[in-house]
Design an enzyme around this catalytic site. Sequence first.
Site, PDB file in Angstrom:
ATOM      1  N   HIS A 153      16.460   4.504 -25.513  1.00  0.00           N
ATOM      2  CA  HIS A 153      15.268   3.948 -24.878  1.00  0.00           C
ATOM      3  C   HIS A 153      15.202   2.463 -25.203  1.00  0.00           C
ATOM      4  O   HIS A 153      15.491   2.052 -26.327  1.00  0.00           O
ATOM      5  CB  HIS A 153      14.004   4.650 -25.390  1.00  0.00           C
ATOM      6  CG  HIS A 153      13.928   6.080 -24.993  1.00  0.00           C
ATOM      7  ND1 HIS A 153      13.556   6.470 -23.732  1.00  0.00           N
ATOM      8  CD2 HIS A 153      14.188   7.222 -25.678  1.00  0.00           C
ATOM      9  CE1 HIS A 153      13.589   7.790 -23.666  1.00  0.00           C
ATOM     10  NE2 HIS A 153      13.979   8.268 -24.832  1.00  0.00           N
TER      11      HIS A 153
ATOM     12  N   CYS B 134      13.473  -0.143 -19.295  1.00  0.00           N
ATOM     13  CA  CYS B 134      13.768   1.277 -19.119  1.00  0.00           C
ATOM     14  C   CYS B 134      13.546   1.680 -17.659  1.00  0.00           C
ATOM     15  O   CYS B 134      14.376   2.376 -17.072  1.00  0.00           O
ATOM     16  CB  CYS B 134      12.908   2.114 -20.046  1.00  0.00           C
ATOM     17  SG  CYS B 134      13.388   3.845 -20.107  1.00  0.00           S
TER      18      CYS B 134
END
Length: 114
Positions: free
Chosen positions: A22, A34
Amino acid sequence: MIEIVVERNSNHTIHSFSMSGHAESGPYGQDIVCAGASAVSLGAVNGISALCNIELDVDMSDNGGYLRCTVPSHVSGRVFEDVQLLLEGMLVSLHSIAEEYGDYMTIAENQGGE
């Protein structure tokens, strides 16, 4: 950090790619790195399905943070060329994101022997 790995065959075509991790560049729901990487990669996978009429072999985690896609070995000819063009376009877009947000995303390309 998002780590992207592209596996290429001996003829330099893309055999597979994976994304893991992430970015954590912002609060949940506001992480533009992201969101951008996800949109580009899933857009390419969906584009290949819709435009080339084939399905990549996809492995994805249920909670996000992992995607691996492999070009099936039976794909050849013009369809293979179209798949490669869409994957190379995806890679150009991902490199553009990585240039701007390199603290949150890395891209590695490996040359294989297939």
